[in-house]
Design a protein around this motif. Structure first.
Motif, short mmCIF file in Angstrom:
data_model
loop_
_atom_site.label_atom_id
_atom_site.label_comp_id
_atom_site.label_asym_id
_atom_site.label_seq_id
_atom_site.Cartn_x
_atom_site.Cartn_y
_atom_site.Cartn_z
N PRO A 1 -4.22 -39.95 -20.17
CA PRO A 1 -3.34 -39.08 -20.96
C PRO A 1 -3.99 -37.70 -21.14
O PRO A 1 -5.22 -37.57 -21.13
CB PRO A 1 -3.24 -39.80 -22.31
N TYR A 2 -3.16 -36.69 -21.28
CA TYR A 2 -3.64 -35.33 -21.47
C TYR A 2 -2.92 -34.67 -22.63
O TYR A 2 -1.73 -34.94 -22.86
CB TYR A 2 -3.33 -34.47 -20.24
N ARG A 3 -3.61 -33.78 -23.31
CA ARG A 3 -2.95 -32.86 -24.22
C ARG A 3 -2.37 -31.75 -23.36
O ARG A 3 -2.79 -31.54 -22.22
CB ARG A 3 -3.95 -32.30 -25.22
N PHE A 4 -1.40 -31.03 -23.90
CA PHE A 4 -0.70 -30.00 -23.14
C PHE A 4 -1.67 -29.01 -22.52
O PHE A 4 -1.62 -28.73 -21.32
CB PHE A 4 0.32 -29.28 -24.03
N SER A 5 -2.55 -28.43 -23.34
CA SER A 5 -3.45 -27.39 -22.83
C SER A 5 -4.43 -27.95 -21.81
O SER A 5 -4.77 -27.26 -20.84
CB SER A 5 -4.21 -26.72 -23.99
N GLU A 6 -4.87 -29.19 -21.98
CA GLU A 6 -5.75 -29.82 -20.99
C GLU A 6 -5.03 -29.98 -19.65
O GLU A 6 -5.60 -29.73 -18.59
CB GLU A 6 -6.18 -31.22 -21.44
N LEU A 7 -3.79 -30.44 -19.74
CA LEU A 7 -3.00 -30.65 -18.52
C LEU A 7 -2.76 -29.32 -17.82
O LEU A 7 -2.88 -29.23 -16.59
CB LEU A 7 -1.68 -31.33 -18.88
N ARG A 8 -2.47 -28.30 -18.58
CA ARG A 8 -2.24 -26.98 -17.99
C ARG A 8 -3.49 -26.48 -17.27
O ARG A 8 -3.41 -25.95 -16.15
CB ARG A 8 -1.80 -25.99 -19.07
#
Length: 136
Positions: free
Chosen positions: A47-54
Motif C-alpha cells: 500500500p502507498y500514501r498518495f505522495s509516496e505513490l506519486r
C-alpha cells in the motif's frame, strides 16, 4: 430484453466496434492507460500514501494521479483507506480484483521489457523500407 426459458440470448460480438465504448473496453482502457499501468504495478508491492505513490511513479501530476486512482477505485481495483487522524492519512492498496488485474498488466510490462530489442529491430527495418520506398 427478456429471454424465455430454453432459449439462448442473441450472440454478442467479442468487441464492440460501435462509436460508444462498451463496459469491458472502458475497463481495459483504464487498466492499460499510461498511469493506470504504473499505479497497478506499483501497488503490487505494498500500500502507498498518495505522495509516496506519486514519487514512486514519477512525472505524474497530482490531478492525473487523483483521476487515475478514482477511476481504478470505481472499477473495484483500488481500495482507498482514509484514516480519521490529523493530519489526514489516506492509503491506497489493491483489492483482490485489482491484484489479479495488476499481475496481468505486470506480465505485459515484463514482456515488453524483454522483447524491446526485437521491437526496436522491427522499427528500424520498417523505417528503412519506408525511406527506400520514398526515395525510389
Amino acid at each position: 430484453m427478456t429471454v424465455s426459458a430454453g432459449t439462448s440470448p442473441p450472440p454478442v460480438a467479442k468487441y464492440d466496434t460501435g462509436e460508444t465504448m462498451c463496459p469491458h473496453r472502458l475497463v481495459l482502457e483504464h487498466l492499460t492507460s499510461r498511469w493506470g499501468v504504473l499505479v497497478l504495478i506499483e501497488l503490487l508491492d505494498r500500500p502507498y500514501r498518495f505522495s509516496e505513490l506519486r514519487r514512486a511513479i514519477g512525472r505524474v501530476s497530482e490531478k492525473m494521479l487523483t483521476q487515475t486512482l478514482q477511476t481504478l477505485e470505481r472499477d473495484g481495483l483500488v481500495h482507498r483507506d482514509a484514516k480519521p487522524v490529523i493530519p489526514p492519512r489516506v492509503d491506497y492498496s489493491l483489492t483482490d480484483l485489482g491484484r489479479e488485474a495488476a499481475e496481468q498488466v505486470r506480465g505485459l510490462a515484463e514482456w515488453t521489457q524483454e522483447r524491446m530489442g526485437a521491437v526496436q529491430e522491427a522499427r528500424e527495418r520498417y523505417d528503412a523500407r519506408k525511406a527506400a520506398a520514398e526515395q525510389g
